[in-house]
Enzyme design. Structure first.
Site, short mmCIF file in Angstrom:
data_model
loop_
_atom_site.label_atom_id
_atom_site.label_comp_id
_atom_site.label_asym_id
_atom_site.label_seq_id
_atom_site.Cartn_x
_atom_site.Cartn_y
_atom_site.Cartn_z
N HIS A 1 -5.55 -32.03 7.58
CA HIS A 1 -5.44 -33.43 7.15
C HIS A 1 -6.23 -33.64 5.87
CE1 HIS A 1 -6.78 -37.68 7.16
NE2 HIS A 1 -5.54 -37.90 7.53
N ARG B 1 -3.34 -1.24 -6.44
CA ARG B 1 -2.44 -2.42 -6.41
C ARG B 1 -2.74 -3.25 -7.64
NH1 ARG B 1 -5.54 -4.47 -1.28
NH2 ARG B 1 -7.53 -4.84 -2.25
N ARG C 1 -3.13 3.21 8.57
CA ARG C 1 -3.49 2.06 7.75
C ARG C 1 -2.37 1.04 7.68
NH1 ARG C 1 -4.66 4.80 2.10
NH2 ARG C 1 -5.93 2.94 1.74
N TYR D 1 14.66 -33.67 -19.79
CA TYR D 1 13.20 -33.71 -19.87
C TYR D 1 12.57 -34.01 -18.52
CZ TYR D 1 13.49 -38.82 -19.67
OH TYR D 1 13.74 -40.10 -19.28
N SER E 1 16.97 -41.76 -15.21
CA SER E 1 15.67 -41.14 -15.00
C SER E 1 15.44 -41.09 -13.50
CB SER E 1 14.58 -41.95 -15.69
OG SER E 1 13.32 -41.37 -15.41
N GLY F 1 13.67 -41.18 -10.25
CA GLY F 1 12.38 -41.59 -9.70
C GLY F 1 12.22 -40.85 -8.38
N THR F 2 11.67 -39.65 -8.47
CA THR F 2 11.72 -38.79 -7.28
C THR F 2 10.72 -39.22 -6.20
OG1 THR F 2 10.33 -37.23 -8.46
CG2 THR F 2 12.69 -36.78 -8.42
N ASN F 3 9.74 -40.07 -6.55
CA ASN F 3 8.85 -40.55 -5.47
C ASN F 3 9.64 -41.45 -4.52
OD1 ASN F 3 6.79 -39.26 -6.78
ND2 ASN F 3 5.92 -41.12 -7.65
N ASP F 4 10.31 -42.45 -5.08
CA ASP F 4 11.10 -43.33 -4.23
C ASP F 4 12.29 -42.59 -3.62
OD1 ASP F 4 10.48 -46.09 -3.60
OD2 ASP F 4 10.21 -46.36 -5.76
N CYS G 1 10.93 -38.93 -13.77
CA CYS G 1 9.64 -39.56 -14.06
C CYS G 1 8.77 -39.68 -12.81
CB CYS G 1 9.84 -40.91 -14.72
SG CYS G 1 10.72 -42.09 -13.70
N GLY H 1 -8.50 -7.74 4.42
CA GLY H 1 -9.33 -7.87 5.61
C GLY H 1 -8.62 -8.45 6.82
N LYS I 1 0.83 -1.20 0.00
CA LYS I 1 0.00 0.00 0.00
C LYS I 1 0.87 1.25 0.00
CE LYS I 1 -3.78 -0.55 2.44
NZ LYS I 1 -4.41 -0.78 3.76
N GLU J 1 16.82 -43.73 -7.98
CA GLU J 1 15.77 -43.58 -6.98
C GLU J 1 16.18 -44.08 -5.61
OE1 GLU J 1 12.34 -45.91 -8.10
OE2 GLU J 1 13.57 -47.39 -9.11
N MET K 1 -5.79 -7.19 8.46
CA MET K 1 -5.18 -6.29 9.43
C MET K 1 -6.00 -5.03 9.60
SD MET K 1 -1.21 -7.13 8.99
CE MET K 1 -1.21 -6.42 7.42
N ARG L 1 5.17 -48.17 -17.33
CA ARG L 1 5.27 -49.23 -16.31
C ARG L 1 4.82 -50.54 -16.95
NH1 ARG L 1 2.74 -44.87 -13.95
NH2 ARG L 1 3.79 -43.94 -12.14
N ARG M 1 10.01 -49.30 -18.24
CA ARG M 1 10.64 -49.75 -16.99
C ARG M 1 10.38 -51.24 -16.80
NH1 ARG M 1 8.59 -47.30 -11.41
NH2 ARG M 1 6.82 -48.67 -11.83
P1 ADP Z 1 -7.85 -2.16 3.60
O1 ADP Z 1 -6.48 -2.64 3.46
O2 ADP Z 1 -8.70 -3.01 4.46
O3 ADP Z 1 -8.48 -1.83 2.30
P2 ADP Z 1 -7.39 0.64 3.97
O4 ADP Z 1 -6.19 1.08 4.69
O5 ADP Z 1 -7.31 0.71 2.50
O6 ADP Z 1 -7.76 -0.82 4.45
O7 ADP Z 1 -8.57 1.53 4.49
C1 ADP Z 1 -9.91 1.13 4.64
C2 ADP Z 1 -10.81 2.14 4.00
O8 ADP Z 1 -10.61 3.43 4.51
C3 ADP Z 1 -10.60 2.21 2.53
O9 ADP Z 1 -11.86 2.14 1.88
C4 ADP Z 1 -9.94 3.52 2.28
O10 ADP Z 1 -10.35 4.04 1.07
C5 ADP Z 1 -10.44 4.37 3.47
N1 ADP Z 1 -9.41 5.34 3.83
C6 ADP Z 1 -8.18 5.06 4.23
N2 ADP Z 1 -7.46 6.18 4.43
C7 ADP Z 1 -8.27 7.22 4.13
C8 ADP Z 1 -8.10 8.64 4.12
N3 ADP Z 1 -6.94 9.20 4.43
N4 ADP Z 1 -9.14 9.40 3.77
C9 ADP Z 1 -10.31 8.81 3.44
N5 ADP Z 1 -10.54 7.49 3.44
C10 ADP Z 1 -9.52 6.68 3.78
MG MG Z 2 -7.82 -0.67 1.02
MG MG Z 3 -8.34 -3.48 6.58
#
Ligand code: ADP
Ligand code: MG
Ligand code: MG
Length: 902
Positions: free
Chosen positions: A459, A343, A98, A874, A786, A788-791, A854, A107, A29, A767, A109, A582, A637
């Site tokens: 598991h 991003r 942020r 290969y 060749s 035989g990476t399993n064995d 293989c 979602g 970010k 192998e 952090m 085989r 083989r």
């Molecule tokens: P996430 O990684 O969960 O998207 P963000 O750091 O991007 O978290 O922020 C969450 C929300 O807050 C985003 O929708 C972002 O656009 C808004 N936001 C973050 N910083 C500002 C800011 N300086 N002014 C207005 N809105 C902000």
């Molecule tokens: Mg964001």
């Molecule tokens: Mg967030």
């Protein structure tokens, strides 16, 4: 006392100082905010505290020396630039705090908005907003809510209840109907909640708010859900997160303000166009939180044409600059557009191919880069059959896509029931809270596995992937009740015998049977879909990228195939030969009887009679395969498994004999067989009489196979075809074993081949670890190796695959002893090292030595890159993985070129 170095260490970067390549230090970010700032895009000013500061904080439990001062200095410069002071009672600067790690962890952090508001600055904010009190109090209540929840761990529901309560009192469900007084009341309620849970008043000091929020973001790196997410996505645990402090801009100032998210292309299909959501008069998280209904971004054109046009221009600019799909967040404050994030956007497997192809057309990237932008895992995903979801199938739950595929079947809750119903020919889905080794038989019998707990390394997930079986794990909306034989989900009850469908790629779970359609990509590979005629952007893109991969790669790709049919399919998928044919199946079916006679033979004549009967049968098998692979090498083989595998199990035989004796029947033959089975019983069959050892111990066995191969090759060549057999001796550990087999084989070959022009190579599998370590000697007697990476993995680690995968691998993965099963992806440091040693020493002794692999690793993307780097000729894998291996071999080649020409 702090050293000079730590005092001077730079922990804080202004947005103007960073760029997109500093993700390690500034997080994704922060690096991209800096990049946009330097592109001259409208980004609110701010600064980034580095991941190094976070790492130092997490290691010592306190902020590193110098950090506080650097934050102070950057804050002051931000205040100067904005002409406002943080939390100033008359005209406050507000900031957001942020999180932002190197890899996006959606979602996972924390973010706190509106830092700097308190009982006094809220009044100043209202005045500065032209007397908009509603806005000011709305911002304040948001701060207390976010700060309480993320910094002080106040349960979020309490705030949500209070908000619902305020709306109820107003007789509304829409938060926009709350007026300034309502919101002021809500702030009071929030403060009480804060006090109740933290034992202190909501902090009024702006700088304290800021410091606590920064610290909370640091700590969110180690929150449980973040740790789990990283483990699932294989993100290293020690990277830490950066913290971005950004001047606030406000989307909640009225109807001429708002906030939104957008993609520059459709992340699902890759189609060009604008994809996004907009929400007027709202702040930050409202869009994703689903509090109110968003409108499609196109609506913004009507609401605020100027901002819309500017946004589109910026999006086009970002795509051109990043040369890829971008995922953005923006806010409009009274008709002024602000960019808050960009991003490289995540995308589906199909979109990855389509977008890579489009970007080549648009001249933004070249084909090498396009190849780099897709991968074998995505291609593999596109080759599974898919659910046909055009009707109204809505998922009832979503878990982790743990092992890809699409499976439908009747729900069962126990392994035993799964086995029972499967035996009646029913398709079943085994549903468990989580699986354990006792469920193995049920997992084998089921079409798919669904669990309500556990992630990609549980598991269920590990075992299902090992078996190539569809699995959704950790679908936690599902409440499984095994004793009652039912589960409940979304208010519905599903009983044993009801049908469900699970998608192991997306993790989605559906009630009822969803129709499955074959993959178009597979139809293309099979040659039934012409890429030039297909009006399918995906097939065209796959074709184009595969063509480039084939041209670029240095590794050849062969297939493991045992029958003419497999061979034909492998060839259609682009295999350049068979790397492992085989011969065990040639001893099965109605030929078992002959094998029994072979084992029971008491004289040389008896034995050679049986072998003489087997010879033409095997020869015909080879003829069929050589015809299909006309002109391409076929590595055969010699028989590998212990012969007692072809006999009935001891217990069963003992019972049969006892019962027959009771009835007074003639059991002479069965008794002899039983005696043989007893005699041949092995404690560790994997390490027993198998492979080359059989050939050395049972006279005539290998000779018969060698003769069958040579005769088949001569016949196909005489027909006008071209057979290129390579005879491979399994399980060799010492050169003397190979020499002995080879001497006998060469005599037979010379005799059979005569002047037919057929050439037969003789080589060995590598192998057994000892073979790898004495490869220089072995190469004197071998024309090819060749691996035989399993064995080699089994013996290198001392793991019996069939036992350990189900028994405890999940625990090893959980403990991080390895990040992925060494049977899935080659263990470069250990087993891989054996491969490297053998390749180097083998080639040193015999420069023209052909090298291949293989084992199943031949079709694993990571492993293919490794084999490329070791310089093998290969890889060979199951026919279905051939396209994946071709693609990855191409990627490995362009990557090497890229890094060489640095
Ligand atoms: P996430 O990684 O969960 O998207 P963000 O750091 O991007 O978290 O922020 C969450 C929300 O807050 C985003 O929708 C972002 O656009 C808004 N936001 C973050 N910083 C500002 C800011 N300086 N002014 C207005 N809105 C902000
Ligand atoms: Mg964001
Ligand atoms: Mg967030």
């Amino acid at each position: 006392m702090a050293t000079q170095e730590t005092v001077d260490h730079k922990y804080v970067y202004d947005f103007a100082e960073g760029n997109k390549d500093l993700k390690d230090l500034l997080g994704g970010k922060g690096a991209n905010l800096a990049e946009m700032t330097n592109l001259g895009l409208p980004v609110p000013p701010g600064f980034t505290i580095t991941t190094e500061a976070c790492q130092a904080y997490l290691a010592t439990g306190r902020e590193p020396d110098g950090l506080a001062g650097q934050i102070e200095a950057h804050l002051e410069s931000l205040e100067r630039g904005m002409g406002r002071r943080l939390g100033d009672p008359h005209d406050p600067l507000l900031v957001s705090v942020r999180s932002g790690a190197k890899f996006s962890m959606p979602g996972m952090m924390e973010t706190v908005l509106n830092v700097g508001l308190n009982d006094r600055s809220v009044v100043g904010l209202a005045a500065q907003a032209g007397g908009n009190e509603r806005f000011a109090w709305d911002s304040y209540r948001r701060l207390i809510q976010m700060f309480g929840k993320t910094v002080c761990e106040v349960p979020g529901e309490e705030f949500e209840h209070a908000l619902d309560e305020a709306k109820r009192a107003r007789g509304t469900t829409n938060d926009l109907d709350l007026d300034a007084d309502d919101l002021r009341g809500l702030v009071d309620a929030y403060k009480k909640i804060f006090l109740k849970h933290t034992g202190r008043d909501f902090p009024q000091e702006p700088r304290e708010q800021l410091d606590l929020a920064i610290r909370a973001v640091f700590e969110s790196w180690n929150a449980e859900r973040a740790v789990l997410y990283r483990r699932q996505e294989r993100i290293p645990a020690d990277l830490g997160t950066a913290v971005n402090v950004v001047a606030m801009v406000f989307g909640n100032l009225g109807p001429d303000s708002g906030t939104g998210v957008a993609f520059t292309r459709d992340p699902a299909s890759g189609a060009q166009g604008i994809y996004g959501d907009y929400l007027a008069n709202a702040q930050g998280e409202d869009v994703v939180a689903g509090i109110r209904n968003t409108v499609p971004l196109q609506e913004l054109e009507r609401l605020d044409k100027r901002s819309y046009d500017e946004l589109l221009a910026i999006m086009a600019r970002l795509e051109g600059h990043y040369r890829d799909l971008c995922d953005i967040e923006f806010t409009i404050e009274r008709g002024k557009l602000w960019m808050l994030q960009t991003r490289i956007g995540k995308r589906t497997a199909a979109a990855a191919f389509v977008i890579a192809g489009q970007l080549v057309d648009e001249g933004l990237i070249d084909l090498d880069e396009a190849l780099h932008r897709v991968n074998g895992a995505q291609l593999a995903q596109l080759m599974f059959p898919r659910f046909q979801l055009d009707h109204d199938f809505e998922p009832v739950a979503k878990g982790v896509g743990a092992s890809p595929g699409a499976a439908s079947g009747k729900v069962v809750f126990t392994s035993a029931r799964a086995v029972e119903l499967a035996a009646e020919g029913e398709a079943v889905i085994l549903v468990r809270r989580e699986t354990n080794p006792d469920d193995l038989n049920g997992m084998i019998a089921a079409q798919g596995i669904l669990t309500s707990r556990g992630g990609k390394t549980s598991h269920a997930a590990v075992v299902a992937r090992g078996m190539g079986k569809t699995c959704v794990s950790g679908a936690d909306e599902i409440d499984v009740n095994v004793p009652a034989k039912r589960f409940s989900v979304a208010g519905q009850t599903v009983n044993e015998g009801d049908v469900v469908s699970i998608d192991g790629t997306t993790g989605k779970v559906y009630l009822g049977e969803v129709p499955v359609m074959p993959s178009e990509v597979v139809r293309y590979f099979e040659g039934t879909l012409d890429p030039d005629e297909a009006d399918d952007a995906l097939v065209k893109a796959v074709h184009r990228i595969m063509t480039h991969a084939d041209a670029a790669r240095r590794l050849a790709v062969r297939a493991n195939a045992d029958t003419g049919e497999d061979a034909a399919r492998a060839r259609r998928f682009g295999a350049q030969g068979i790397g492992l044919c085989r011969t065990e199946h040639m001893f099965l079916g109605d030929r078992r009887e002959l094998v029994e006679r072979l084992i029971l033979a008491r004289t040389d004549t008896e034995r050679s009679d049986v072998l003489a009967a087997l010879l033409p049968l095997q020869r015909d098998d080879f003829v069929e395969i050589f015809r299909e692979m006309d002109g391409l090498p076929v590595t055969v083989r010699l028989i590998d498994p212990p012969l007692h595998e072809f006999l009935p199990p001891l217990e069963q035989l003992a019972v049969d004999v006892a019962v027959a004796q009771e009835r007074g029947e003639d059991v002479a033959k069965e008794e002899a067989l039983l005696a043989a089975v007893r005699r041949m019983h092995e404690e560790n069959p994997m390490l027993g009489l198998r492979g080359v050892r059989l050939g050395l111990v049972i006279p005539g066995l290998f000779a018969m196979q060698v003769r069958a191969i040579a005769e088949a090759a001569v016949r196909v060549t005489r027909e006008g075809g071209s057979a290129c057999p390579e005879i491979m001796v399994p399980l060799v550990g010492a050169v003397q074993e190979l020499e002995t087999v080879r001497a006998e084989a060469e005599k037979i070959i010379a005799e059979v081949v005569g002047d037919s022009g057929v050439e037969v190579l003789i080589g060995t599998m590598i192998e057994v670890p000892r073979a790898a370590l004495t490869a220089g000697q072995i190469a004197e007697a071998a024309q090819f190796f060749s691996f035989g990476t399993n064995d080699l993995t089994q013996m290198g680690w001392g793991f019996s695959r069939d036992d350990v995968e189900g028994a405890f691998f999940w625990r090893y993965l959980e403990l991080g002893i390895f990040g992925i099963s060494p049977f899935e992806s080659i263990d470069r440091d250990g087993v891989g090292r054996l491969v490297r040693i053998a390749a180097e020493e083998g080639r040193a002794a015999r420069p023209e030595l052909k090298l291949g692999v293989c084992g199943e690793h031949g079709g694993d993307p990571e492993s293919v890159h490794f084999f490329h780097s070791v310089g093998l000729d290969y890889v060979s894998c199951s026919p279905f993985r051939v396209p994946v291996a071709r693609l990855e071999a191409g990627r490995a080649a362009v990557e090497t070129v890229g890094s060489d020409s640095r």
